[in-house]
Motif scaffolding. Structure first.
Motif, PDB file in Angstrom:
ATOM      1  N   ALA A   1      44.118   7.171  59.241  1.00 47.61           N
ATOM      2  CA  ALA A   1      44.376   8.739  59.879  1.00 47.61           C
ATOM      3  C   ALA A   1      45.459   9.300  59.177  1.00 47.61           C
ATOM      4  O   ALA A   1      45.448  10.599  59.261  1.00 47.61           O
ATOM      5  CB  ALA A   1      44.875   8.411  61.391  1.00 47.61           C
TER       6      ALA A   1
ATOM      7  N   ARG B   1      30.674  12.377  60.767  1.00 50.77           N
ATOM      8  CA  ARG B   1      32.116  12.141  61.204  1.00 50.77           C
ATOM      9  C   ARG B   1      33.071  12.985  60.773  1.00 50.77           C
ATOM     10  O   ARG B   1      33.956  13.476  61.317  1.00 50.77           O
ATOM     11  CB  ARG B   1      32.204  10.807  61.024  1.00 50.77           C
ATOM     12  N   ARG B   2      32.750  13.958  59.344  1.00 46.38           N
ATOM     13  CA  ARG B   2      33.716  14.600  58.953  1.00 46.38           C
ATOM     14  C   ARG B   2      33.016  15.798  58.259  1.00 46.38           C
ATOM     15  O   ARG B   2      31.881  15.632  57.816  1.00 46.38           O
ATOM     16  CB  ARG B   2      34.467  13.781  57.775  1.00 46.38           C
TER      17      ARG B   2
ATOM     18  N   TRP C   1      37.757  16.543  61.035  1.00 48.49           N
ATOM     19  CA  TRP C   1      37.168  15.108  61.474  1.00 48.49           C
ATOM     20  C   TRP C   1      36.822  14.913  62.890  1.00 48.49           C
ATOM     21  O   TRP C   1      37.545  15.906  63.749  1.00 48.49           O
ATOM     22  CB  TRP C   1      38.344  13.996  61.250  1.00 48.49           C
ATOM     23  N   GLU C   2      35.930  14.312  63.326  1.00 50.58           N
ATOM     24  CA  GLU C   2      35.237  14.396  64.858  1.00 50.58           C
ATOM     25  C   GLU C   2      36.371  13.846  65.852  1.00 50.58           C
ATOM     26  O   GLU C   2      36.287  14.745  66.524  1.00 50.58           O
ATOM     27  CB  GLU C   2      34.120  13.291  64.651  1.00 50.58           C
ATOM     28  N   GLU C   3      37.150  12.711  65.206  1.00 47.40           N
ATOM     29  CA  GLU C   3      37.890  12.480  66.502  1.00 47.40           C
ATOM     30  C   GLU C   3      39.291  13.509  66.695  1.00 47.40           C
ATOM     31  O   GLU C   3      39.832  13.399  67.722  1.00 47.40           O
ATOM     32  CB  GLU C   3      38.768  11.400  66.050  1.00 47.40           C
ATOM     33  N   ASP C   4      39.381  14.662  65.517  1.00 45.32           N
ATOM     34  CA  ASP C   4      40.164  15.407  65.852  1.00 45.32           C
ATOM     35  C   ASP C   4      40.040  16.911  66.712  1.00 45.32           C
ATOM     36  O   ASP C   4      40.756  17.364  67.445  1.00 45.32           O
ATOM     37  CB  ASP C   4      40.676  16.228  64.467  1.00 45.32           C
TER      38      ASP C   4
END
Length: 608
Positions: free
Chosen positions: A591, A556-557, A601-604
């Motif tokens: 966050a 994930r990171r 990070w994956e969500e970024d």
């Protein structure tokens, strides 16, 4: 020429006084002794059992009361043996040859006798501790052999130790004598004590000059028999998860125990064996001392100011290396070259220190047509588990138990033995069939020793699985395995996927605190040349992992950074875990947590 010279009348010079049943003087008496015969019988059965692991596991264990490997084995085999036993090749930064020193087994025997006599004249007696701070130079092998003959206890030390490290070794090791490279003697400045100072190299004020060993005359005669259980080596561990432990080995556990290592590597008489390992660590004794000379192989040392793949490969071809051992880090660096350009006469390739990722195993096989075989052991033992020579190799597997070892898996909570396949458990060695290569114990640490031997088992602290064919798969140090969303994750499994990506040279996975999942896998990554530590590279690596990992295992990171390592080259995941925990303790796990310039990070990163 094999290290098995024909029987001769021998030369009594340097041989022991008579003792007990078979102690008439001279090499012939030692060749007829039970100590030599038992060791030779075990060694020969292992050599003859290549490809037949069950026959090898049935080898006769040498378990006599007395044994001195240097006197009862090495000297007997070295008599009149003019094959090269040690070759040290020194290269400059460009790979140009600076010097080459080759010594035969017979010369090593004679030089170690003189060294033993000289050390005795300086006050070294049986049981004294000798701190050895030498690089890969001839004196290291001379002193090791001499110390064994004397019955002294050697504390090998890395040349990279700091003054604080040296002070710790001197105190906890109860050192009586120090043999150090001249250039390293300033590290002892201010470290007072009643210990003999011996320098190797340029003369140093206040230190005895090791060069005087060359002028020592007179036969060396041991002062009596050596008990097989007498202490021989004290190793400070590399401290991947805790402060260094002080491991004690005996005249049986390492010299005899390394018959398992000899078998795993696949060494034969007359081989040229190259091992990439630094002095001061157990792997150096494994593969640069006991295992090759148990087999009668030549030890080849290639010294470089800084590791460079091409000069090493050139040396492998020039010196016709037949057997090669290196840690995973070196194997990955070698794969940055087109290995098909070098074709040394290799028969055996092995890796140790950390698990070999399947990608590395497969690429080496493609380049050289020789299987790269993984193995497993610890400072506390010799080689326990390995993909044995002549047996099917399972990439990603450590292999099966080696001769001299029985292995079980134990539930880390209940302590019950695990009999099912595919279930995580701690690797343990039953003490009811005590392995030849198991340490005597942790010196001056009864609590840690008792914990390691609890339940009539030696606890390795490593977690593994066993498959239906009896092969063991490394999961991780018990301290490294972590939970994410209540799933137990193995850093090794995730790292093996990561390094299949062409941009990833090395990777270390640790848990990164997360408010929802408890923790998520975060990868610290070293890139291969030509790739930038930017968002696009991170996106490519994360996408690659998504295609190859189940959602609960997904990386994930990512952070592009150098990996902290012990001075023996092992990744210190404990340091990375601590770094993550400290960061999130300071800022919270949400966050808003600060990120480095090279952390993604994956969500970024939109998948795009």
């Amino acid at each position: 020429m094999p290290m098995n010279p024909p029987l001769t009348a021998g030369n009594a010079t340097g041989q022991p006084k008579p003792r007990d049943d078979d102690m008439a003087s001279g090499t012939t008496a030692r060749r007829d002794s039970a100590a030599y015969r038992d060791f030779r019988a075990a060694r020969d059965q292992l050599l003859a059992s290549r490809g037949d692991l069950e026959a090898a596991r049935a080898f006769p264990r040498p378990e006599g009361e007395h044994f001195n490997w240097a006197l009862d084995w090495f000297d007997v085999e070295a008599e009149d043996n003019h094959a090269v036993g040690l070759r040290v090749v020194d290269l400059d930064a460009d790979g140009t040859l600076l010097r080459e020193t080759a010594l035969t087994f017979a010369e090593l025997r004679e030089r170690s006798d003189r060294t033993a006599g000289w050390l005795r004249a300086q006050g070294v007696v049986r049981g004294d501790r000798i701190l050895l701070l030498l690089g890969n130079q001839v004196a290291l092998w001379e002193v090791m052999l001499a110390a064994i003959k004397l019955g002294a206890v050697v504390i090998p030390a890395s040349t990279l130790l700091t003054p604080d490290d040296l002070a710790d070794r001197l105190a906890r090791g109860r050192v009586r004598h120090v043999v150090a490279e001249s250039a390293l003697t300033p590290g002892f400045t201010g470290l007072d004590g009643d210990w003999t100072r011996i320098s190797v190299g340029a003369p140093v004020a206040g230190w005895l000059d090791y060069a005087d060993t060359a002028h020592h005359t007179g036969a060396f005669t041991p002062d009596g028999p050596t008990r097989a259980e007498d202490p021989l080596l004290l190793y400070f561990t590399s401290g991947t998860t805790s402060s260094p432990k002080l491991v004690q080995h005996s005249h049986r556990s390492y010299p005899v125990g390394h018959l398992s290592t000899m078998y795993w590597i696949g060494l034969r008489p007359g081989d040229v064996h190259l091992n990439v390992s630094s002095p001061g660590w157990a792997k150096h004794a494994w593969s640069n001392f006991f295992a090759p000379w148990n087999a009668g192989a030549e030890i080849l040392i290639v010294n470089q100011p800084r590791f460079a793949a091409r000069p090493l490969l050139d040396a492998m071809v020039r010196h016709e290396v037949t057997s090669f051992c290196a840690p995973p880090t070196v194997w990955r660096m070698l794969l940055l070259e087109d290995l098909t350009q070098w074709q040394p006469p290799l028969r055996e390739l092995v890796g140790a220190g950390e698990p070999l990722n399947p990608e590395v195993v497969e690429r080496i096989q493609q380049a050289w047509g020789v299987p790269l075989r993984d193995g497993y052991g610890q400072t506390e033992t010799t080689a326990q588990i390995g993909n044995a020579p002549g047996q099917p190799v399972k990439p990603g597997s450590m292999g099966r138990p080696l001769p001299g070892y029985d292995v079980v898996l134990v539930d880390v909570v209940t302590g019950a033995e695990i009999t099912e396949d595919g279930v995580d458990g701690e690797l343990c060695l039953p003490l009811t069939s005590r392995p030849l290569g198991l340490m005597a114990g942790y010196q001056d640490d009864p609590k840690r020793h008792a914990e390691s031997m609890a339940g009539d088992r030696y606890h390795t602290g490593d977690v593994a699985q066993r498959d239906a064919d009896g092969y063991y798969l490394f999961v991780g140090r018990s301290d490294d395995v972590f939970k994410s969303s209540d799933y137990r994750l193995s850093p090794f499994e995730l790292e093996s996927v990561l390094i299949e990506h062409p941009a990833v040279a090395e990777a270390a996975v640790v848990p990164s605190p997360d408010p929802l999942r408890l923790s998520v896998p975060k990868a610290f990554i070293v890139l291969t040349p030509g790739h930038e530590p930017d968002a696009e590279t991170a996106r490519s690596i994360l996408a690659f992992c998504r295609r190859r990992l189940a959602p609960y295992k997904r990386i994930r990171r990512i952070e592009f950074a150098d990996l902290p390592k012990t001075i023996s080259g092992k990744i210190r995941r404990v340091e990375l875990r601590g770094q993550e925990e400290k960061l999130h303790d300071l800022h919270g796990a949400g966050a808003a947590t600060p990120r480095g310039d090279r952390e993604f990070w994956e969500e970024d990163l939109p998948r795009g």
